[in-house]
Enzyme design. Structure first.
Site, PDB file in Angstrom:
ATOM      1  N   ASP A  47      16.852   9.393   1.522  1.00  0.00           N
ATOM      2  CA  ASP A  47      17.394  10.308   2.526  1.00  0.00           C
ATOM      3  C   ASP A  47      18.841  10.580   2.119  1.00  0.00           C
ATOM      4  OD1 ASP A  47      18.362  11.667   4.704  1.00  0.00           O
ATOM      5  OD2 ASP A  47      18.145  10.023   6.135  1.00  0.00           O
ATOM      6  N   LYS A  65      26.932  17.583   1.413  1.00  0.00           N
ATOM      7  CA  LYS A  65      25.607  18.193   1.609  1.00  0.00           C
ATOM      8  C   LYS A  65      25.731  19.613   2.171  1.00  0.00           C
ATOM      9  CE  LYS A  65      21.219  17.106   3.955  1.00  0.00           C
ATOM     10  NZ  LYS A  65      20.505  16.046   4.679  1.00  0.00           N
ATOM     11  N   GLU A  87      12.885  16.747   6.203  1.00  0.00           N
ATOM     12  CA  GLU A  87      13.278  15.538   6.949  1.00  0.00           C
ATOM     13  C   GLU A  87      12.453  15.302   8.223  1.00  0.00           C
ATOM     14  OE1 GLU A  87      17.505  16.046   7.318  1.00  0.00           O
ATOM     15  OE2 GLU A  87      17.841  15.643   5.199  1.00  0.00           O
ATOM     16  N   ASP A 134      15.743  16.593  14.968  1.00  0.00           N
ATOM     17  CA  ASP A 134      16.514  15.907  13.934  1.00  0.00           C
ATOM     18  C   ASP A 134      17.926  16.484  13.866  1.00  0.00           C
ATOM     19  OD1 ASP A 134      17.581  14.729  11.710  1.00  0.00           O
ATOM     20  OD2 ASP A 134      16.017  15.362  10.310  1.00  0.00           O
TER      21      ASP A 134
END
Length: 438
Positions: A20, A82, A184, A206
């Site tokens: 992850d 990210k 994810e 999420d």
């Protein structure tokens, strides 16, 4: 049966990992005794802060070691990389507000893709992410005592093609053989569904440090079918920190003057956010030039400062339910994933929207990596791997640009993949001998 010196035993377990790669923290997990487990570092810490620091001697440090430099050398300590993946400088000018501690430049050799200016030179988000992935690969190999044969890396469901390709490039640079990129929320549903033996329609909410996804899935007898997915790849806990820092600036009349001050303000905002998960109030304390700002933040203040962000989350949930042609009553449960989903302001809004208790049984930080490890084990064909079928969807429509700068949609969003669709196009002018496809 095989004699010594023969080819390797075909029944030997192959080493696969799930990663992850998060905005705030990253994790690596693998299967042990038929159960997915997150792998800790030598000091027993499972979470690796997604931070990379370039020091004056040319040394690159990652994780907890890099985190120590966040205030002292903020210009060379790269956080939240990210959010820069697969993005041009034009795309992220909204992010490059006063709160970004490091300088961004455009790389004209690659169509203006963003690069980060450091003392070690201009670094691409791919190179910075590769340092984090390499650290996780080394952790896994040290823990498992063998080379990694395959990795499944998770990405936000709402990542576009450029962002996904950048993630693959980073993995390749880190020496990781990528089996698959998995969304994810789908990974989280996989871990949750197998752990709880859940069946029916579930929503996976999420909210991470820098990205937000919402997916609606149907789970039954080992089949995980995504019906619709949505979200915002530029909405997360970082934005809640910035919103609180902005609110404090407005109410205190003080400003964060320097890059180091700005970093300290964001860290103070994050500390307040974490404290407000368990407490009704927290103290915001940070330097402002020669002065120090001290402000008591109540939960109601935090809710007011971040109201527009929570509304953006709810709007994405409405759109996704609409795409899946479902109502709130059709959803059996809401699985909460991502560290930022712990915020009471978010949990209260989602519980009120769905009108049912939220499912927070599994650690929201770890559940995505655990699901990726399950998928890696299956893709490597290990004996005894969980027999599951994943039916995912494409998050964004795909098409080509036609004359006049319009896009002609060929594959609509939320189409189950793999999918093949065809459409006929004609040339713009008679006698045309070539076409350029965008």
């Amino acid at each position: 049966l095989s004699a010594p010196g023969d080819s390797p035993d075909p029944h030997q377990r192959r080493i696969g990992i799930g990663i992850d790669l998060g905005t705030t923290h990253s994790l690596v997990a693998t299967m042990r005794d038929s159960l997915p487990q997150c792998l800790p570092d030598t000091q027993g810490r499972v979470l690796l802060p997604s931070v990379v620091h370039y020091d004056a001697d040319g040394r690159v440090s990652t994780g907890h070691e890099a985190l120590r430099w966040q205030v002292a050398d903020s210009a060379n300590t790269i956080v939240s990389v990210k959010r820069l993946m697969g993005r041009s400088l034009h795309d992220i000018e909204s992010i490059q507000g006063q709160w970004l501690p490091y300088a961004l430049v455009a790389d004209h050799a690659s169509q203006g893709m963003v690069r980060v200016r450091t003392r070690a030179g201009d670094k691409s988000p791919v190179e910075i992410s590769a340092s984090l992935l390499a650290a996780l690969r080394q952790r896994a190999e040290a823990s498992l005592g063998a080379a990694v044969e395959g990795a499944v890396i998770t990405v936000p469901a709402y990542f576009d093609d450029a962002q996904r390709q950048a993630t693959k490039d980073a993995a390749q640079l880190a020496g990781l053989p990528v089996l698959r990129l998995i969304n994810e929320p789908t990974a989280a549903a996989l871990a949750y569904g197998l752990d709880k033996a859940s069946e029916g329609l579930y929503a996976v909410f999420d909210l991470g440090g820098g990205t937000f996804d919402i997916s609606v899935l149907r789970m039954e007898k080992g089949v995980f079918e995504v019906l619709a997915t949505g979200g915002d790849s530029a909405l997360g806990g970082d934005d809640y920190d910035r919103a609180l820092a902005d609110w404090v600036q407005q109410h205190s009349g003080l400003q964060a003057a320097h890059a180091e001050d700005r970093t300290a303000w964001l860290m103070a905002a994050r500390a307040c956010k974490h404290s407000l998960t368990a407490e009704d109030s927290a103290v915001f304390s940070a330097p402002a030039g020669e002065q120090v700002v001290q402000q008591i933040i109540r939960r109601s203040d935090f809710a007011q400062a971040t109201h527009s962000l929570t509304q953006r989350c709810l709007q994405a949930v409405r759109v996704t339910l609409n795409d899946a042609q479902l109502t709130v009553a059709d959803v059996q449960g809401v699985v909460m994933v991502g560290g930022s989903s712990r915020m009471p302001v978010v949990q209260e809004a989602i519980a009120a929207f769905f009108g049912k208790p939220l499912l927070c049984d599994l650690n929201p930080d770890e559940v995505v990596a655990l699901g990726a490890a399950i998928q890696a084990d299956q893709l490597l064909g290990n004996a005894g791997a969980h027999d599951v079928l994943l039916l995912d969807v494409i998050p964004l429509s795909l098409g080509i640009e036609t004359m006049g700068g319009l896009v002609e949609r060929i594959i609509p969003r939320n189409q189950t993949i793999p999918v093949a669709m065809a459409q006929e196009f004609t040339t713009y002018q008679d006698g045309q001998t070539a076409m350029s496809l965008h």
